[in-house]
Design an enzyme around this catalytic site. Structure first.
Site, short mmCIF file in Angstrom:
data_model
loop_
_atom_site.label_atom_id
_atom_site.label_comp_id
_atom_site.label_asym_id
_atom_site.label_seq_id
_atom_site.Cartn_x
_atom_site.Cartn_y
_atom_site.Cartn_z
N LYS A 39 0.91 -1.37 -0.02
CA LYS A 39 0.09 0.01 -0.02
C LYS A 39 0.95 1.41 -0.09
O LYS A 39 0.70 2.25 -0.56
CB LYS A 39 -0.90 0.11 1.12
N GLY A 40 2.00 1.22 0.73
CA GLY A 40 2.72 2.34 0.64
C GLY A 40 3.64 2.62 -0.66
O GLY A 40 3.17 3.82 -1.15
N ASN A 179 -12.34 3.32 4.02
CA ASN A 179 -13.68 2.76 3.32
C ASN A 179 -14.66 2.68 4.49
O ASN A 179 -14.60 2.99 5.50
CB ASN A 179 -13.37 1.66 2.58
N THR A 239 -7.10 -4.44 -7.54
CA THR A 239 -6.03 -4.24 -6.53
C THR A 239 -5.23 -2.79 -6.64
O THR A 239 -4.99 -2.37 -7.69
CB THR A 239 -4.94 -5.34 -6.74
N ASP A 243 -5.37 2.79 -3.06
CA ASP A 243 -4.37 3.33 -2.79
C ASP A 243 -4.16 4.59 -3.97
O ASP A 243 -3.66 5.68 -3.76
CB ASP A 243 -3.21 2.44 -3.42
O1 RIB Z 1 -3.73 -2.15 -1.82
C1 RIB Z 1 -3.08 -3.16 -2.54
C2 RIB Z 1 -1.72 -3.73 -1.94
O2 RIB Z 1 -2.28 -4.32 -0.65
C3 RIB Z 1 -1.04 -4.69 -2.89
O3 RIB Z 1 -0.15 -4.07 -3.60
C4 RIB Z 1 -0.28 -5.58 -1.79
O4 RIB Z 1 0.87 -5.56 -1.59
C5 RIB Z 1 -1.20 -5.25 -0.41
O5 RIB Z 1 -0.25 -4.39 0.39
#
Ligand code: RIB
Length: 296
Positions: A39-40, A179, A239, A243
């Site tokens: 996420k970072g 969320n 995915t 982020d």
């Molecule tokens: O938010 C998606 C991310 O969550 C992925 O890239 C994975 O590494 C998890 O941390």
């Protein structure tokens, strides 16, 4: 203004599957891909698409130097990414035919940020700077406390939610991005109206963005409540969509742009990211986002 993201760096292993595996079941994947994630890291990539002074701090193992090189290649300052003796954080990600995912995390080096390292990093930032945090690294409360005492603006996206998050002092946070599930857990309320009233009452200076999936998102502060509808897209892989939203919103918000505009840009960016496979590699450029004329 510098934006420092103290956050996770993961090696993401994507398995493309018809459906997410059920307990006791064994299934075959149609493909497997190894990519840069966490996420970072994803949020740093989204930040740099919309702002040019982005620093990433965190830890990787010897097997994670490609993550640092990838961030540097995108224009992010990586001088505060250290190498630790643990292996790099990993995420096992299943993505199904509807673009939905399921993730198993191994924290690895992401939990090797000790206090001395945190002090060393934050020494280089001050009250004009913004600190961005998710919840995939250790010593979070120490980082929050230290940055708060320096007068930095702290942004918290407490994903993935854990019980520890409930003990963080939200009075020290400037902007919280959550969320609906995270908002329910943190506020211990039921329903969006109750959540909003509770945040306003308990933390009057906190600015909050709640993402509501297909219902869009809402920004709340002392005076404002601003809604943004979601965009309809053909979902390939969700995915990293959250982020993407966070990175785009934060970069726009701290450049003092109109809040409706911040929500719109972040919503467009995250909608576009869902139309492509992967996490960080699916984050669109600012030009793509500005060109996007999706339907709500
Ligand atoms: O938010 C998606 C991310 O969550 C992925 O890239 C994975 O590494 C998890 O941390």
């Amino acid at each position: 203004m510098k934006i420092i993201n103290f956050g996770s760096l993961n090696i993401d292993i994507f398995f493309r599957v018809n459906h997410i595996v059920r307990p006791g079941e064994t299934i075959s994947a149609q493909s497997i891909e190894r990519r840069a994630g966490g996420k970072g890291l994803n949020q740093s990539i989204a930040l740099i698409k919309n702002y040019d002074k982005v620093y990433h701090a965190g830890s990787v193992g010897m097997d994670g130097s490609f993550l640092k090189e990838y961030l540097a290649g995108e224009g992010i300052d990586t001088r505060y990414i250290k190498e630790s003796s643990s292996s790099t954080g990993n995420a096992i990600i299943q993505v199904d035919d509807n673009g939905e995912n399921s993730i198993v995390l191994y924290k690895g080096a992401n939990f090797d940020n000790d206090r001395a390292f945190i002090d060393e990093v934050l020494e280089n930032f001050d009250k004009d700077d913004v600190l961005v945090l998710q919840n995939e690294i250790n010593n979070m409360d120490y980082i929050i406390d230290k940055a708060f005492r320096k007068g930095m603006k702290i942004v918290l996206n407490p994903s993935p939610i854990t019980d520890e998050v409930k003990d963080f002092d939200l009075d020290k946070i400037d902007l919280l991005l959550v969320n609906e599930t995270e908002a329910l857990e943190i506020s211990a309320c039921e329903g969006i109206e109750e959540i909003i009233s509770s945040f306003k009452e308990k933390y009057p200076n906190l600015k909050v963005v709640i993402t509501l999936g297909s219902k869009g998102s809402v920004y709340i502060d002392k005076e404002n409540r601003i809604y943004q509808d979601a965009y309809k897209v053909n979902a390939v892989d969700s995915t990293g969509a959250g982020d993407t939203f966070t990175g785009y919103f934060v970069a726009e918000f701290y450049q003092n742009k109109d809040i409706k505009q911040c929500l719109k840009l972040a919503t467009k960016a995250s909608a576009l990211s869902v139309t492509k496979k992967g996490a960080s590699i699916s984050i669109p450029s600012i030009e793509e986002v500005e060109k996007f004329n999706g339907e709500n």
